[in-house]
Design a protein around this motif. Structure first.
Motif, PDB file in Angstrom:
ATOM      1  N   GLY A 343       3.516  -7.197  -6.363  1.00 17.48           N
ATOM      2  CA  GLY A 343       3.170  -6.499  -7.596  1.00 17.48           C
ATOM      3  C   GLY A 343       2.556  -5.133  -7.391  1.00 17.48           C
ATOM      4  O   GLY A 343       2.643  -4.277  -8.280  1.00 17.48           O
ATOM      5  N   TYR A 344       1.918  -4.868  -6.242  1.00 17.03           N
ATOM      6  CA  TYR A 344       1.263  -3.577  -6.039  1.00 17.03           C
ATOM      7  C   TYR A 344       1.791  -2.870  -4.808  1.00 17.03           C
ATOM      8  O   TYR A 344       2.250  -1.737  -4.878  1.00 17.03           O
ATOM      9  CB  TYR A 344      -0.254  -3.769  -5.929  1.00 17.03           C
ATOM     10  N   SER A 345       1.724  -3.484  -3.650  1.00 16.50           N
ATOM     11  CA  SER A 345       2.227  -2.875  -2.420  1.00 16.50           C
ATOM     12  C   SER A 345       2.487  -3.966  -1.393  1.00 16.50           C
ATOM     13  O   SER A 345       2.019  -5.101  -1.535  1.00 16.50           O
ATOM     14  CB  SER A 345       1.240  -1.860  -1.854  1.00 16.50           C
ATOM     15  N   ILE A 346       3.249  -3.623  -0.369  1.00 13.35           N
ATOM     16  CA  ILE A 346       3.525  -4.579   0.699  1.00 13.35           C
ATOM     17  C   ILE A 346       2.314  -4.710   1.615  1.00 13.35           C
ATOM     18  O   ILE A 346       1.910  -5.813   1.981  1.00 13.35           O
ATOM     19  CB  ILE A 346       4.778  -4.156   1.492  1.00 13.35           C
ATOM     20  N   ILE A 347       1.718  -3.603   1.988  1.00 12.87           N
ATOM     21  CA  ILE A 347       0.503  -3.597   2.802  1.00 12.87           C
ATOM     22  C   ILE A 347      -0.509  -2.695   2.112  1.00 12.87           C
ATOM     23  O   ILE A 347      -0.216  -1.527   1.834  1.00 12.87           O
ATOM     24  CB  ILE A 347       0.772  -3.098   4.240  1.00 12.87           C
ATOM     25  N   ASN A 348      -1.696  -3.203   1.845  1.00 11.81           N
ATOM     26  CA  ASN A 348      -2.741  -2.452   1.155  1.00 11.81           C
ATOM     27  C   ASN A 348      -3.969  -2.410   2.046  1.00 11.81           C
ATOM     28  O   ASN A 348      -4.586  -3.432   2.325  1.00 11.81           O
ATOM     29  CB  ASN A 348      -3.073  -3.116  -0.181  1.00 11.81           C
ATOM     30  N   THR A 349      -4.325  -1.222   2.524  1.00 11.82           N
ATOM     31  CA  THR A 349      -5.461  -1.060   3.430  1.00 11.82           C
ATOM     32  C   THR A 349      -6.642  -0.370   2.767  1.00 11.82           C
ATOM     33  O   THR A 349      -7.573   0.041   3.448  1.00 11.82           O
ATOM     34  CB  THR A 349      -5.043  -0.255   4.669  1.00 11.82           C
ATOM     35  N   GLN A 350      -6.629  -0.252   1.437  1.00 13.76           N
ATOM     36  CA  GLN A 350      -7.663   0.542   0.763  1.00 13.76           C
ATOM     37  C   GLN A 350      -9.052  -0.076   0.851  1.00 13.76           C
ATOM     38  O   GLN A 350     -10.053   0.621   0.711  1.00 13.76           O
ATOM     39  CB  GLN A 350      -7.279   0.724  -0.713  1.00 13.76           C
ATOM     40  N   GLY A 351      -9.127  -1.354   1.085  1.00 15.97           N
ATOM     41  CA  GLY A 351     -10.434  -1.988   1.200  1.00 15.97           C
ATOM     42  C   GLY A 351     -10.937  -2.099   2.621  1.00 15.97           C
ATOM     43  O   GLY A 351     -12.017  -2.651   2.863  1.00 15.97           O
ATOM     44  N   ALA A 352     -10.193  -1.598   3.602  1.00 16.02           N
ATOM     45  CA  ALA A 352     -10.593  -1.698   5.010  1.00 16.02           C
ATOM     46  C   ALA A 352     -11.792  -0.817   5.302  1.00 16.02           C
ATOM     47  O   ALA A 352     -11.924   0.283   4.752  1.00 16.02           O
ATOM     48  CB  ALA A 352      -9.420  -1.319   5.906  1.00 16.02           C
ATOM     49  N   GLY A 354     -15.382  -0.247   8.390  1.00 12.05           N
ATOM     50  CA  GLY A 354     -15.775  -0.324   9.781  1.00 12.05           C
ATOM     51  C   GLY A 354     -15.271   0.858  10.582  1.00 12.05           C
ATOM     52  O   GLY A 354     -14.553   1.728  10.068  1.00 12.05           O
ATOM     53  N   PRO A 355     -15.611   0.897  11.878  1.00 11.65           N
ATOM     54  CA  PRO A 355     -15.194   2.032  12.723  1.00 11.65           C
ATOM     55  C   PRO A 355     -13.691   2.235  12.760  1.00 11.65           C
ATOM     56  O   PRO A 355     -13.224   3.376  12.857  1.00 11.65           O
ATOM     57  CB  PRO A 355     -15.739   1.648  14.107  1.00 11.65           C
ATOM     58  N   GLY A 356     -12.922   1.172  12.680  1.00 11.50           N
ATOM     59  CA  GLY A 356     -11.475   1.317  12.740  1.00 11.50           C
ATOM     60  C   GLY A 356     -10.809   1.352  11.385  1.00 11.50           C
ATOM     61  O   GLY A 356      -9.580   1.462  11.293  1.00 11.50           O
ATOM     62  N   GLY A 357     -11.601   1.274  10.319  1.00  9.55           N
ATOM     63  CA  GLY A 357     -11.029   1.232   8.986  1.00  9.55           C
ATOM     64  C   GLY A 357     -10.353   2.517   8.554  1.00  9.55           C
ATOM     65  O   GLY A 357      -9.591   2.516   7.589  1.00  9.55           O
ATOM     66  N   SER A 358     -10.602   3.633   9.234  1.00  8.83           N
ATOM     67  CA  SER A 358      -9.964   4.912   8.885  1.00  8.83           C
ATOM     68  C   SER A 358      -8.538   4.997   9.411  1.00  8.83           C
ATOM     69  O   SER A 358      -7.784   5.890   9.014  1.00  8.83           O
ATOM     70  CB  SER A 358     -10.780   6.077   9.454  1.00  8.83           C
ATOM     71  N   PHE A 359      -8.172   4.106  10.304  1.00 12.80           N
ATOM     72  CA  PHE A 359      -6.837   4.132  10.897  1.00 12.80           C
ATOM     73  C   PHE A 359      -6.012   2.981  10.306  1.00 12.80           C
ATOM     74  O   PHE A 359      -6.186   1.824  10.669  1.00 12.80           O
ATOM     75  CB  PHE A 359      -6.919   3.987  12.422  1.00 12.80           C
ATOM     76  N   ALA A 360      -5.147   3.333   9.365  1.00 15.57           N
ATOM     77  CA  ALA A 360      -4.318   2.311   8.732  1.00 15.57           C
ATOM     78  C   ALA A 360      -3.299   1.764   9.710  1.00 15.57           C
ATOM     79  O   ALA A 360      -2.934   0.581   9.650  1.00 15.57           O
ATOM     80  CB  ALA A 360      -3.615   2.892   7.507  1.00 15.57           C
TER      81      ALA A 360
END
Length: 417
Positions: A343-352, A354-360
């Motif tokens: 319904g929205y996207s196949i992979i959603n990283t907007q809530g990630a 931590g230190p690695g959360g900036s790298f989708a």
């Protein structure tokens, strides 16, 4: 001597009355010395064997050692290889208007209650408590009525017959476990010379033509009419498996079959059925094993794990993981294959975070990010410091670290394709 004759055999029952020398005034105990079957059954005194395999009569057979030679309807080893000390052979005789059992142990447990100790709780004289799991593992009985102390430091400990606890006193009764009651107990010991051994063997064979509407080799029913069993306060189990080992054994539960196919033994390995069967967690693993859940060997036509439920998420990963939440070291056509409806996207990283959360997404040099299958792809060459766009194996354009752009075709102004 009690004697009763039947058409094909005679049963003679010898009963002795025993009075212990140490307790001569105690109630006499009755012992079943021997139950001898004659007729089709043959007794070989030289071998101390009573053979009932030929006639297979119904009844109770008891001796002080494994004297009875028999062959069960379930099957037996070739030759005269089976011996038993106690045999209860039973054959149903009523129609569908009677419920029948081969043997029944019917018990009522209404003594021995000992609740865990609690602070600031009123206890009456004679009430018993069980401190198992609270540091002492003993049974105590209140010798006076009153209210227990304010905190666990007041909990009774030791072997004294008068132990102060707030506004009452306790006396030591015995170690934890003396309050236990069981309708049926089975215990055994395997010595150094013992062979392959079982605590319980349970066989039920469906002969050709047997009804299949409902058959169960074993059933265990727990009915709770006392109140909800709260996690951390109560322990109410249908089946409880426990370990008492000094060394590591192979498995807590093991299932197998000698069946060589093509038909399988069962449709399901484990079936948890019904919306009201389980409240919180269908399968809970709180161990510290090397692997929590493993699928080894075998082949699964649809998948090792298939989720067909209607749930907020299919897999919810929490906790702390030093390497990764998901680690795939398999040999597969695809590591992840998305064929669903989203319904929205196949992979959603907007809530990630931590230190690695900036790298989708991070990929190594030479790997491709492709569109329309594998025909149009982006790749990065770390040796040349160049980002490339490749179509059908041909570089269409590239950009280096300095921002220099190389284009195979023309650069045209406008936003239309």
């Amino acid at each position: 001597m009690i004697k009763r004759s039947f058409a094909r055999y005679t049963i003679a029952l010898s009963v002795s009355t025993i009075v212990s020398a140490a307790t001569a005034d105690a109630e006499p105990l009755t012992r079943l010395d021997d139950l001898i079957v004659s007729g089709d059954a043959s007794y070989d005194s030289s071998k101390d064997v009573l053979n009932i395999a030929g006639s297979q009569p119904s009844g109770l057979f008891s001796s002080w050692f494994s004297k009875f030679s028999f062959c069960s309807d379930v099957g037996c080893l070739p030759g005269d290889k089976h011996r038993a000390q106690l045999i209860n052979r039973w054959i149903s005789r009523h129609g569908a208007d009677r419920l029948e059992y081969g043997a029944v142990f019917d018990g009522v447990i209404n003594t021995g209650r000992a609740d865990p100790w609690r602070p600031r709780t009123h206890y009456r004289q004679g009430q018993q408590i069980d401190t198992n799991g609270q540091g002492d593992a003993s049974i105590f009985e209140a010798i006076s009525s009153g209210t227990s102390g304010l905190d666990p430091r007041s909990m009774p400990r030791g072997l004294a017959q008068s132990i102060s606890d707030g506004g009452l006193h306790w006396r030591y009764v015995g170690p934890a476990g003396t309050d236990a009651k069981a309708v049926l107990g089975i215990s055994g010991v395997i010595g150094p010379s013992g062979g392959r051994s079982w605590g319980i063997v349970n066989d039920l064979i469906m002969k050709p033509g047997a009804q299949r509407s409902f058959v169960a080799a074993m059933e265990s029913d727990l009915g709770n009419e006392s109140g909800h069993c709260e996690l951390g306060r109560h322990s109410c189990y249908n089946i409880f498996l426990y370990g008492l080992s000094s060394f590591t054994s192979t498995a807590l539960i093991a299932a197998g079959t000698p069946n060589k196919g093509p038909a399988k033994d069962y449709l399901f390995g484990l079936w948890l059925k019904g919306p009201n069967l389980v409240q919180d967690v269908s399968i809970l693993n709180e161990t510290e094993s090397a692997i929590g859940l493993r699928f080894a060997n075998g082949s699964h036509a649809s998948g090792a794990i298939v989720d067909e439920t209607s749930s907020p998420v299919s897999f919810h990963i929490a906790g702390s993981h030093s390497t990764a939440s998901l680690l795939d070291t398999s040999k597969s056509a695809n590591a992840i294959l998305m064929n669903g409806q989203y319904g929205y996207s196949i992979i959603n990283t907007q809530g990630a975070g931590g230190p690695g959360g900036s790298f989708a997404l991070t990929i190594k040099s030479g790997q491709l990010v492709c569109f329309s299958g594998q025909n149009a792809c982006f790749t990065y060459d770390t040796n040349k410091g160049t980002m490339k766009y490749v179509v059908d194996g041909q570089i269409v354009f590239s950009v280096d670290r300095s921002g220099n752009l190389r284009v195979k075709g023309k650069i045209m102004q406008g936003t239309r394709d």
